[in-house]
Design an enzyme around this catalytic site. Structure first.
Site, PDB file in Angstrom:
ATOM      1  N   GLU A  79       0.816  -1.212   0.000  1.00 27.80           N
ATOM      2  CA  GLU A  79       0.000   0.000   0.000  1.00 27.80           C
ATOM      3  C   GLU A  79       0.855   1.268   0.000  1.00 27.80           C
ATOM      4  OE1 GLU A  79      -3.048  -0.074  -0.609  1.00 27.80           O
ATOM      5  OE2 GLU A  79      -3.495  -2.188  -0.213  1.00 27.80           O
ATOM      6  N   ARG A  89     -17.865  -0.923   5.061  1.00 30.99           N
ATOM      7  CA  ARG A  89     -18.916  -1.580   4.261  1.00 30.99           C
ATOM      8  C   ARG A  89     -19.580  -2.694   5.046  1.00 30.99           C
ATOM      9  NH1 ARG A  89     -18.987  -6.048   1.218  1.00 30.99           N
ATOM     10  NH2 ARG A  89     -16.727  -6.352   1.423  1.00 30.99           N
ATOM     11  N   CYS A 142      -8.084  -2.274   7.897  1.00 35.69           N
ATOM     12  CA  CYS A 142      -6.729  -2.251   7.324  1.00 35.69           C
ATOM     13  C   CYS A 142      -6.233  -0.814   7.156  1.00 35.69           C
ATOM     14  CB  CYS A 142      -6.705  -2.977   5.985  1.00 35.69           C
ATOM     15  SG  CYS A 142      -6.939  -4.760   6.103  1.00 35.69           S
ATOM     16  N   HIS A 166      -1.198  -5.908   1.661  1.00 37.98           N
ATOM     17  CA  HIS A 166      -2.374  -6.758   1.514  1.00 37.98           C
ATOM     18  C   HIS A 166      -2.000  -8.054   0.789  1.00 37.98           C
ATOM     19  CE1 HIS A 166      -5.545  -3.540   2.338  1.00 37.98           C
ATOM     20  NE2 HIS A 166      -5.946  -4.609   3.008  1.00 37.98           N
TER      21      HIS A 166
END
Length: 214
Positions: A79, A89, A142, A166
């Site tokens: 990242e 979500r 995350c 990830h």
């Protein structure tokens, strides 16, 4: 560099396993003469950073690499940036689902990883592990943890290198998800081992193509 802290999350989102923690557990205790500290943190917004910050205070590592699951991604992604926003979500493991919530009111809109992200991708590919730079860590736990780790470094430990990686699903997680990509645990461990060596040995990142069109 004497010590690197590597973290993984517990299972979430209805999964019985999290490849992050399972793979982190398999890492060696030492790489290139540097101690590798391996720990699990909860997939919970409001206590993930409490656990991480306690580890950082106790261990005082030279670098922290947080690892998380990104189901649907085919490769290991390093990242680039974390944003100062929670927008879940799905609920976390304690049922919390913050929406449009600022993580740190006194923090900037975003932090960039202080790890050598493109060199990490380069070296994973050299080890024949599929890898890429990612420009979004999402808005779930995350991203929350990545932002929190970088905020800790910016405010308390300016020499600390921090960032997030990830990893894909394990094959066993895709038995009922036939269109989803996966990666074996051995391959994930191989990739994580390669990128940790890069963090230990590379002071300045390389200038290589790693962007995305969209």
């Amino acid at each position: 560099m004497k010590k690197v802290l590597v973290t993984g999350f517990d299972p979430f989102g209805g999964e019985s396993i999290n490849p992050a923690t399972e793979s982190v557990k398999q890492l060696p205790d030492e790489l290139l003469g540097v101690q590798i500290i391996k720990r699990e943190i909860p997939t919970v917004f409001d206590c993930s950073l409490d656990v991480l910050y306690t580890l950082l205070d106790e261990e005082q590592p030279d670098a922290v690499i947080c690892v998380g699951q990104a189901g649907g991604r085919p490769n290991i992604t390093v990242e680039r940036v974390a944003i100062n926003q929670d927008d879940a979500r799905i609920p976390d493991n304690e049922g919390a689902q913050p929406i449009d919530r600022t993580i740190f009111e006194d923090g900037p809109a975003a932090y960039f990883s202080t790890l050598p992200i493109k060199a990490m991708v380069r070296d994973m590919k050299a080890a024949f592990v599929p890898a890429a730079v990612s420009n979004t860590a999402g808005t779930f736990v995350c991203n929350h943890v990545m932002y929190g780790a970088l905020h800790y470094a910016a405010t308390k430990a300016p020499k600390l290198k921090a960032g997030f990686v990830h990893i894909p699903y394990l094959p066993m997680q895709t038995v009922d998800k036939p269109t989803m990509p996966s990666m074996s645990q051995d391959e994930i461990v191989k990739g994580l081992t390669a990128l940790i060596k890069t963090v230990i040995s590379v002071e300045e990142d390389v200038k290589e193509t790693g962007g995305a069109v969209c």
